[in-house]
Design an enzyme around this catalytic site. Structure first.
Site, PDB file in Angstrom:
ATOM      1  CD  GLU A 316      -2.974  -0.818   2.365  1.00 32.95           C
ATOM      2  OE1 GLU A 316      -4.168  -0.879   2.102  1.00 32.95           O
ATOM      3  OE2 GLU A 316      -2.528  -0.648   3.508  1.00 32.95           O
TER       4      GLU A 316
HETATM    5  C1  ACM Z   1      -2.522  -5.001   4.060  1.00 28.71           C
HETATM    6  O1  ACM Z   1      -3.643  -5.351   4.441  1.00 28.71           O
HETATM    7  N1  ACM Z   1      -2.293  -3.754   3.687  1.00 28.71           N
HETATM    8  C2  ACM Z   1      -1.438  -5.944   3.938  1.00 28.71           C
END
Ligand code: ACM
Length: 707
Positions: A316
């Site tokens: 992310e």
């Molecule tokens: C995640 O849930 N960002 C690994």
């Protein structure tokens, strides 16, 4: 007091459900189900004549495991199993003593043979014997003749070698006692990896002696000291559980940048993030000082954490700060990198070299997958089922977390059906060997120490079974039968999912009728699923107190599920409607309805949380009244009247709408069934059973994300 009234309420629901399960009686109660079990006819009496004999008394880890086992027996039965051979004995035989830390691929197999003369637990390793002791804990039973272990022959071992639980201690702080009691729960269901998510935008939760400002400025004083971590690692190792630390890089790093703003990709200053979401702060991979810090810090952590693997996150990263920084973009061009993604790969390669220098293998989220990653890097798949196939297709070992996100409040059944390698897996045999297992992920946005256990247990026991037991063990109803029992065993092992002290409102005496009503209401509703809560409660931050119905209730109300099952069984039974069954269902609806009405009447003045809670309680009360109205019509053989039908339809429509309380009403399903039956009372006599069952089932709307 609260604990036992909760157990009694649940036990009543479980009894209803058990009564429905044809053939359930006599089936084993183990979770995870063993690879192979043959149930015999006899039993080994558990009384003061029973002793335990360990053939390698020099094995301290096994001795400690045996002591925990005898204590678990005493706590349930009051029987003190002697630590020497008695008239009858549980003999524990191991071929080798495990002295070092647990590692990936340890032999966890064991065999267990019990008859009326004694029990023999044999294992090639200490770890296998510990798994067998978990089985022995679960086997203890009682009937009119007293406590006993049933006669069985079990040959057991795991399907996958990596069976983990991630606990995010960063978004909300979770102290040592939370970790330890959940390690006890993990041991009971044979999970073997604790993945600690230690650093996040919202907190830096580990002591660095080299860079103390990291925890001093990034944690609000809430972090593990190195001594505490050593204690947790030893506690886990005693239970045959590895501890894998995660330091999420290069994004998810706001809390690091509070102390080191000059290492970020934008000037700062930075402060600990209090909100939930994906944020921009990210290390600057073009700055050599970043690698100096990471080399020092990760070297320190590599010494602290003995496991072969160290998790570098990698998920992310949104690229905003890198795109906005002309110097970083110039670096990308100068080095011929493929945009921000190429820069992240560049960063990962540097990290990899650092880890290799410190003797660690790398694991990261599926974003880090690049064909030129060093062989042996483990990919943790979270974004979709394709990630797993993709990783092993490129030759990398992988674990599955997609489908095991226990923070999203889905049912145990949904997680249970999520097999890393289902029969129709697209992964070819060579790739299948690279699938190491999976991990449940307890992300920390919506949990605090008072409620985290309710999110983890008992559903994670179903995931533990999926990862331990053979693929052929798939019966969802039988899983729920055993899950209800595992839930009790887990609480006995020390997990807190049944600790109702979390359910409290300032100014309401927990011992008052309203206090009891809050607990009853909390037992029958569930938090909203997926990421809906953030949308419904956008003002809740890390600093908000956990004082809401959505925090108290469990992700899956086994009471509500049991009610729905009982309604279905009552409507589908042959012959005249069963009056005793009707009375049980009515009693349940009256109990829930009255409690809900009491909560509606509790003071709400000027308090939006209390107002939202009162509205949810009114919704539950209306559902209960609807159910009672439908049952009254059914029992009188009359079609439900038009005005009552309208009220019922309205109540169900209200219950289907998300509200600020961020809860859902799982008894809606049972009420839908009752309404469908009350709208067409002759259908039950008129239609063949299968058609009748299908007509009833059609009345329950399918939630899009429940599919
Ligand atoms: C995640 O849930 N960002 C690994």
């Amino acid at each position: 007091m609260f604990h036992s009234d909760r157990i009694a309420r649940r036990a009543a629901g479980v009894v209803i459900l058990l009564g429905l399960l044809a053939g359930g009686a006599g089936a084993h109660e183990l979770m995870p189900a063993p690879a192979d079990i043959t149930e015999g006819a006899g039993r080994l009496t558990v009384d003061a004549a029973l002793g335990v004999a360990v053939d390698r008394p020099e094995d301290a880890r096994l001795r400690a495991g045996v002591a925990r086992w005898t204590e678990s027996i005493r706590l349930r039965s009051g029987v003190a199993v002697a630590t020497a051979r008695g008239a009858a004995a549980v003999e524990i035989k191991t071929a080798a003593v495990r002295v070092g830390m647990p590692t990936l691929g340890d032999d966890e197999t064991y065999t267990l043979a019990i008859d009326e003369h004694g029990a023999v637990l044999s294992a090639p390793t200490t770890t296998g014997a510990l798994r067998g002791l978990a089985t022995l804990t679960q086997l203890l039973q009682k009937d009119d003749h007293g406590w006993f272990l049933p006669a069985v022959v079990i040959k057991d071992g795991p399907r996958f070698p990596w069976r983990g639980l991630l606990i995010d201690v960063a978004r909300h702080w979770e102290p040592e006692e939370v970790i330890e009691r959940n390690l006890d729960g993990m041991a009971l269901v044979k999970l073997n990896v604790l993945h600690l998510h230690l650093t996040e935008n919202q907190g830096f939760r580990i002591e660095s002696k080299l860079y103390p400002q990291l925890q001093e400025l990034g944690s609000d004083g809430k972090y593990f000291t190195q001594d505490q971590i050593r204690h947790i690692i030893a506690y886990a190792a005693d239970r045959g559980i590895r501890v894998v630390p995660e330091f999420d890089l290069p994004g998810h790093t706001t809390s690091w940048l509070v102390a080191y703003p000059e290492l970020g990709s934008a000037p700062g200053p930075y402060s600990i993030e209090r909100h939930w979401g994906v944020f921009d702060p990210v290390f600057d991979p073009t700055n050599p000082k970043v690698y100096e810090l990471l080399d020092g810090f990760l070297g320190e952590m590599a010494e602290l954490f003995p496991d072969d693997y160290l998790h570098i996150g990698g998920d992310e990263h949104n690229g905003v700060q890198w795109t906005a920084n002309p110097r970083i973009q110039q670096f990308i061009r100068d080095h011929g990198l493929k945009g921000n993604e190429g820069l992240q790969t560049y960063f990962n390669r540097k990290l990899q070299a650092i880890l290799a220098r410190h003797g660690k293998k790398m694991i990261g989220w599926d974003e880090i997958l690049q064909p030129d990653l060093p062989p042996g890097t483990v990919i943790q798949s979270w974004r979709g089922p394709a990630g797993l196939a993709d990783a092993v297709g490129h030759g990398f070992p992988a674990i599955l977390s997609n489908g095991y996100y226990i923070d999203l409040n889905y049912s145990a059944a949904q997680h249970y059906r999520n097999d890393p390698l289902p029969a129709d897996t697209p992964i070819p045999p060579a790739g299948q060997k690279l699938v190491l297992g999976g991990e449940a992920t307890m992300w920390g946005e919506w949990v605090t120490p008072s409620d985290i256990d309710t999110r983890i247990w008992p559903r994670t026991a179903a995931i533990a079974e999926r990862l331990w037991s053979p693929r052929s063990v798939t019966d969802v109803e039988d899983m729920y039968r055993r899950l209800a029992i595992a839930d009790l065993r887990l609480a006995e092992a020390g997990t807190h999912q049944d600790d109702e002290s979390r359910i409290r409102v300032p100014g309401v005496d927990p011992a008052s009728p309203t206090g009891a009503a809050l607990r009853t209401l909390a037992s029958v509703v569930q938090p909203v699923t997926h990421y809906k809560r953030g949308g419904l409660q956008p003002d809740v931050t890390q600093l908000s107190p956990p004082n809401d119905l959505a925090d108290w209730c469990k992700p899956e109300s086994l009471e509500a599920r049991s009610f729905n099952q009982s309604v279905k069984a009552w409507l589908l039974a042959d012959g005249a409607l069963d009056v005793a069954g009707a009375n049980q269902l009515r009693a349940q609806l009256i109990l829930w309805g009255r409690a809900s009405e009491l909560v509606v009447r509790a003071p709400v003045a000027g308090n939006p949380i209390a107002q939202a809670r009162a509205k949810a309680a009114a919704t539950q009360a209306a559902l209960c009244q609807t159910g009672l109205d439908c049952m009254a019509a059914l029992l009188s053989g009359q079609r439900i009247g038009p005005s009552q039908n309208q009220e019922a339809t309205d109540a169900l429509a209200v219950a289907a709408k998300p509200t600020a309380a961020a809860v859902v009403f799982p008894t809606t399903d049972g009420v839908h069934l009752l309404l469908a039956a009350a709208e067409d009372p002759s259908a039950r006599d008129r239609l063949p059973r299968q058609e009748w069952a299908a007509q009833l089932q059609k009345s329950i709307p399918v939630q899009p994300d429940d599919e």
